[in-house]
Design an enzyme around this catalytic site. Sequence first.
Site: not given
Length: 269
Positions: A48, A155, A181
């Site tokens: 990210h 996740e 997530d």
Amino acid sequence: MASFNNVLTKAAAGRLCKAMGVRMVANPLVVQLAANAGFEALFIDLEHSTLSLADASAIACAGLLSGLTPLVRVPYQCGIGFVQQALDGGAMGIVFPHIHTAADARAAVQTCKFPPLGVRSMWGQQPALGMRVTAIGRIVEVCNAAASSVIVMIEAASSIENIEAIAAVEGVDVLLVGCLDLSTDMGMPGRFETRAFRTALEKVSAACRHSGKTMGLAGIYNNRELHEWAINTLNVRFMLCQQDSNLLAMAAVDCASAVAKIDRARLLN
């Protein structure tokens, strides 16, 4: 240098390893800030962020020299070559996102370990060994044991369904719950107080205890009640405590707000 893998040694001693996330600041000086604050590990985020492998290597090597264990989160399905570069660049562990099955976890281990435990290609100078030219057998021994930690991220609801099998995979060190997530995939984005979400975390904890693995927590940064429960009840021993971008954002807001409160001209208007 590989002897100070704080993720492994802290867990073995029953203590918490605190990591700071680096996803925005490319300057290796950020490592000194993390060390001064009392963190023991770096979570260098290439999933990210727009940080490069070169950025990750510079930050990781600064971490090695500062006594902070550098971990690199790689992009989903990035391939063996990318993981190889992250490890050769100084990472002492790789964080694999979106692990759904035991097969996914086994593939992660294979990617990180030298033969006979995996398929990682050999390079004779490793940052974790101070870039010294080292006997190949010694590199295999040290890196497989202490400089190639495998952190798999939990996740999704499917990951929870397969959690016992994932935790049982030999070579996996940490099962790291990605709370953002996971809660989103479960249909309750950010609702960390729900019974269903708490039950999912309890299942991860039970699987880790049964298989002798470390449970980690990520994605929840300002919920002290959940932190206390996770650390003291679920036995979380690795935590991504904050991200550099969040710390800057919060400090900027606090600073501007504090100055605004003492601005007499503003009050008069």
